[in-house]
Design a protein around this motif. Structure first.
Motif, short mmCIF file in Angstrom:
data_model
loop_
_atom_site.label_atom_id
_atom_site.label_comp_id
_atom_site.label_asym_id
_atom_site.label_seq_id
_atom_site.Cartn_x
_atom_site.Cartn_y
_atom_site.Cartn_z
N ASP A 58 0.86 -1.20 0.00
CA ASP A 58 0.00 0.00 0.00
C ASP A 58 0.89 1.24 0.00
O ASP A 58 0.65 2.20 -0.76
N LYS A 59 1.90 1.23 0.89
CA LYS A 59 2.77 2.41 1.01
C LYS A 59 3.51 2.66 -0.30
O LYS A 59 3.62 3.82 -0.74
N THR A 60 4.00 1.59 -0.90
CA THR A 60 4.69 1.73 -2.19
C THR A 60 3.75 2.30 -3.24
O THR A 60 4.12 3.22 -4.00
N ASN A 61 2.53 1.77 -3.29
CA ASN A 61 1.55 2.25 -4.28
C ASN A 61 1.23 3.73 -4.09
O ASN A 61 1.14 4.49 -5.06
N SER A 114 -5.16 0.96 -2.44
CA SER A 114 -4.17 1.53 -1.52
C SER A 114 -4.43 3.00 -1.24
O SER A 114 -4.35 3.46 -0.10
N LEU A 115 -4.76 3.73 -2.30
CA LEU A 115 -5.00 5.17 -2.15
C LEU A 115 -6.25 5.43 -1.31
O LEU A 115 -6.29 6.30 -0.46
N ASP A 116 -7.27 4.60 -1.54
CA ASP A 116 -8.50 4.72 -0.74
C ASP A 116 -8.20 4.47 0.73
O ASP A 116 -8.65 5.20 1.62
N ALA A 120 -4.41 5.73 -16.15
CA ALA A 120 -3.62 4.51 -16.32
C ALA A 120 -2.93 4.13 -15.01
O ALA A 120 -2.74 2.94 -14.73
N ALA A 121 -2.56 5.12 -14.23
CA ALA A 121 -1.83 4.83 -12.99
C ALA A 121 -2.75 4.31 -11.89
O ALA A 121 -2.31 3.62 -10.97
N LEU A 122 -4.04 4.63 -11.98
CA LEU A 122 -4.97 4.21 -10.93
C LEU A 122 -5.50 2.81 -11.22
O LEU A 122 -6.70 2.60 -11.46
N THR A 123 -4.58 1.85 -11.16
CA THR A 123 -4.98 0.45 -11.31
C THR A 123 -5.84 0.07 -10.10
O THR A 123 -5.84 0.78 -9.09
N PRO A 124 -6.56 -1.04 -10.18
CA PRO A 124 -7.37 -1.45 -9.02
C PRO A 124 -6.55 -1.56 -7.73
O PRO A 124 -7.02 -1.15 -6.67
#
Lengths: 142, 147
Positions: free
Chosen positions: A7-10, A125-127, A116-120
């Motif tokens: 998550d942190k990496t994402n 992770s961002l959520d 494109a960057a907002l993969t599932p």
């Protein structure tokens, strides 16, 4: 809810893709929140909330800066945002439900500008990250 | 009854006309299961949901996503009558499927993000606000017959 290593990496990854644009994303998220969820405007009676408002732009910059600060201290978001947490608890007292609304609008803005960057996986992770920030900001409410 | 302005109706139908229901539906359901993993509780018989890759590639997820979004299309055809349109589906979700209505709100928000990624700048604030209203109305209608 815990942020895993991936998550942190994402989160770090997508914020670095946003680069300097993140300030604009903050403003756009606020504007979308005001339009989509009119009750959120009640916290800004002193603002000009029309499209392109300089006040909204400035405030968006502040919100974005706080998010970046959280990303840069992602192992200790509570520590990094401690003063902001105090502010929201003692002075601003924004109802907790509104952090979810702004978080959602921020996700919408990221989806629009970085589809494109907002993969599932990154979306998840961002959520989680935005939830964590909201939780920190409301942690001292009572 | 929900009131829709002419502008709102226009924003809904014109965007819907450009939506690939199969792709969008599949993506929305997959993202729901990935972003909010507890929603997988309703799909124990869907096979492999063990990773985002598995979920995205799962044919049952794709098929069900398409089904769900196609049903959305019914609401759009009956904007002035959504509660009636979804009356039986609401009963089904309560009595047979036992789905907490909060899940309809979660899926609605996921759909908004999928539309955002797909339509980017065309999904402007007015468009987003209208579609948020629509997903809210659909969620409310699906919860309406719960008892």
């Amino acid at each position: 809810m815990v942020l895993s290593a991936s998550d942190k990496t994402n989160v770090k990854g997508i914020f670095s893709k946003m680069g300097g644009q993140v300030e604009n994303y903050g403003a756009e998220a606020l504007e979308r929140m005001f339009v989509t969820y009119p009750p959120t405007k009640t916290y800004f009676p002193h603002f000009d909330l029309s499209h392109g408002s300089a006040q909204v732009k400035a405030h968006g910059k502040k919100v974005a800066a706080a998010l970046v600060e959280a990303v840069n201290h992602i192992d200790d978001i509570a520590g990094a945002l401690s003063k902001l947490s105090d502010l929201h608890a003692q002075k601003l007292r924004v109802d907790p439900v509104n952090f979810k609304l702004l978080g959602h609008c921020f996700l919408v803005v990221v989806a629009i500008h970085q589809p494109a960057a907002l993969t599932p996986e990154v979306h998840a992770s961002l959520d989680k990250f935005l939830c964590a920030v909201g939780n920190v900001l409301t942690a001292k409410y009572r | 009854m929900v009131h829709w302005s002419a502008e709102e109706k226009q924003l809904i139908t014109s965007l819907w006309g450009k939506v690939n229901v199969e792709e969008c539906g599949a993506e929305a359901l997959a993202r729901l299961l990935i972003v909010y993993p507890w929603t997988q509780r309703f799909f124990a018989n869907f096979g492999n949901l063990s990773s985002p890759t598995a979920i995205i590639g799962n044919p049952k997820v794709r098929a069900h996503g398409k089904k769900v979004l196609s049903s959305f299309g019914e609401a759009i055809k009956n904007l002035d009558n959504i509660k009636t349109t979804y009356s039986k589906l609401s009963e089904l979700h309560c009595e047979k499927l036992h789905v907490d209505p909060e899940n309809f709100r979660l899926l609605g928000d996921i759909l908004i993000i999928v539309l955002s990624a797909h339509f980017t700048k065309d999904f402007d604030p007015a468009c987003q606000a209208t579609w948020q209203k629509l997903v809210g109305v659909v969620a409310h209608a699906l919860a309406y017959k719960y008892h």
